[in-house]
Design a protein around this motif. Structure first.
Motif, PDB file in Angstrom:
ATOM      1  N   TRP A  18      -7.745   2.437  -9.141  1.00 25.83           N
ATOM      2  CA  TRP A  18      -6.885   2.982  -8.086  1.00 25.83           C
ATOM      3  C   TRP A  18      -7.701   3.702  -7.013  1.00 25.83           C
ATOM      4  CZ3 TRP A  18      -2.431   1.374  -6.823  1.00 25.83           C
ATOM      5  CH2 TRP A  18      -1.562   0.847  -7.779  1.00 25.83           C
ATOM      6  N   LEU A  21      -9.357   0.972  -4.967  1.00 24.90           N
ATOM      7  CA  LEU A  21      -8.427   0.237  -4.100  1.00 24.90           C
ATOM      8  C   LEU A  21      -8.074   1.025  -2.856  1.00 24.90           C
ATOM      9  CD1 LEU A  21      -6.002  -1.333  -6.740  1.00 24.90           C
ATOM     10  CD2 LEU A  21      -7.664  -2.519  -5.327  1.00 24.90           C
ATOM     11  N   ALA A  98      -7.951  -5.574  -0.662  1.00 26.92           N
ATOM     12  CA  ALA A  98      -8.050  -4.637  -1.785  1.00 26.92           C
ATOM     13  C   ALA A  98      -7.171  -5.090  -2.947  1.00 26.92           C
ATOM     14  CB  ALA A  98      -7.658  -3.233  -1.326  1.00 26.92           C
ATOM     15  N   ALA A  99      -5.966  -5.578  -2.620  1.00 33.76           N
ATOM     16  CA  ALA A  99      -5.066  -6.050  -3.675  1.00 33.76           C
ATOM     17  C   ALA A  99      -5.659  -7.243  -4.411  1.00 33.76           C
ATOM     18  CB  ALA A  99      -3.700  -6.412  -3.077  1.00 33.76           C
TER      19      ALA A  99
END
Length: 358
Positions: A18, A21, A98-99
């Motif tokens: 996280w 990201l 990023a995803a």
């Protein structure tokens, strides 16, 4: 030992992911994304190597991770540092990049996690008692998983990714960019169809690049929903990309345009309604057409609309049903998926009309 502990510590992995990201979505560039893609691919290869799975499965997974890294790198090189019309589209490109870091985890879930109990090798004693039917069942499970990897490879092909992300600059999730795409002739057809005592829900499997990528995460075959006031679909509308003719948002559709792959199909259902209820939906559609709209691309992830007329396809269909009090299941509009209209029809409100195959 340190690497093994890190790989097995899922909580630490999730926290790290996280932070990574958010950071790269805000500040990342193409070279950084390429480095991250390949580093994460190596990490996932080490993770897969420790699994108790047959060698053929391990080999397939490793190859899938490496192929994903290649495709991810191509996307980063062509989208992240490409010229953008504004800062918002540049941010969207980084958010998607990023995803995409998480795609190897999607492969792991599809091929390994969801079928972990089926892929463990049996003990010698268990092998001595295993039945022929069980062997056949395990063979079929492995075969389907390998087919799943093949589908991922096809869906994330260079052409599909390029087509999807070259279209990003046309979207906006914060302002209306589409207005007046529905003509007076369209609303004349709607007026003529008000006597029909049904509204029609159209659930389609179009085979578009965006639809195929969405299906990797939803694990659903049908990923588009539309609304029609007549059974012949002369008045079919939805929120879509505008086929590069109109801006993304509320647009009329043509069934022929759904034929983007050989096995594309369209399911048509009808929902009983009154003339007054259809008129309410018609008036709401006209108001959206006049005020403006945009496709809720960001809302596919955030489940939130920045402005009322910024929606995606199933969100739009559900809201129109709710306007006329025709909604037959309770769910936040931003969470509704196209298949929900069929799967959540517990009270059998819908009547199946026909299927279109191309």
């Amino acid at each position: 030992m340190l690497v093994r502990d890190l790989i097995s510590d899922r909580k630490l992995l999730n926290t790290t992911m996280w932070v990574l990201l958010v950071g790269v979505a805000l500040f990342g560039n193409a070279p950084l994304f390429v480095v991250i893609y390949w580093a994460f691919a190596l990490f996932m290869v080490l993770r897969a190597a420790q699994g108790q799975f047959p060698r053929k499965i391990k080999t397939t997974i490793v190859l899938a991770y490496l192929l994903l890294a290649v495709l991810q790198s191509i996307f980063a090189a062509n989208a992240v540092d490409a010229p953008h019309i504004n800062l918002l589209t540049a941010l969207f490109s980084r958010i998607f990049a990023a995803a995409f870091i998480l795609l190897p985890l999607a492969v792991e879930r599809i091929v390994i996690v969801s079928k972990r109990t089926d892929f463990y090798l049996p003990s010698v004693r268990a092998m001595a008692t295993i039945s022929f039917e069980q062997l056949q069942a395990n063979k079929q499970l492995i075969s389907r998983s390998l087919q799943g990897v093949g589908k991922i490879k096809q869906t994330l092909s260079t052409d599909n990714l390029k087509e999807t992300f070259e279209d990003l600059h046309r979207h906006s999730s914060v302002k209306y960019i589409n207005d007046g795409s529905l003509t007076d002739d369209y609303f004349e057809l709607v007026a003529q169809s008000l006597a029909d005592p049904y509204i029609y829900l159209v659930i389609s499997n179009t085979g578009s690049s965006a639809s195929e990528i969405i299906s990797l995460f939803t694990q659903k075959q049908y990923n588009h929903a539309s609304l029609s006031f007549d059974a012949d679909l002369k008045t079919i509308i939805s929120y879509n990309g505008g086929e590069k003719v109109y801006p993304p948002g509320l647009n009329a559709e043509m069934v022929e345009a759904f034929h983007k792959k050989d096995d594309a199909s369209v399911l048509v259902y009808r929902l009983p309604t009154t003339r007054a209820q259809k008129k309410l939906i018609s008036d709401q559609v006209r108001a959206i057409n006049t005020t403006g709209s945009a496709y809720n691309l960001l809302g596919l992830v955030t489940k939130h609309s920045y402005r009322p007329n910024i929606m995606f396809c199933s969100q739009f269909v559900y809201r129109m049903l709710k306007v006329a009090k025709l909604d037959y299941f309770d769910k936040p509009a931003g969470d509704v998926r196209p298949t929900d209209f069929i799967e959540l029809d517990y009270y059998k409100k819908l009547d199946f009309c026909y299927e279109i195959k191309f």
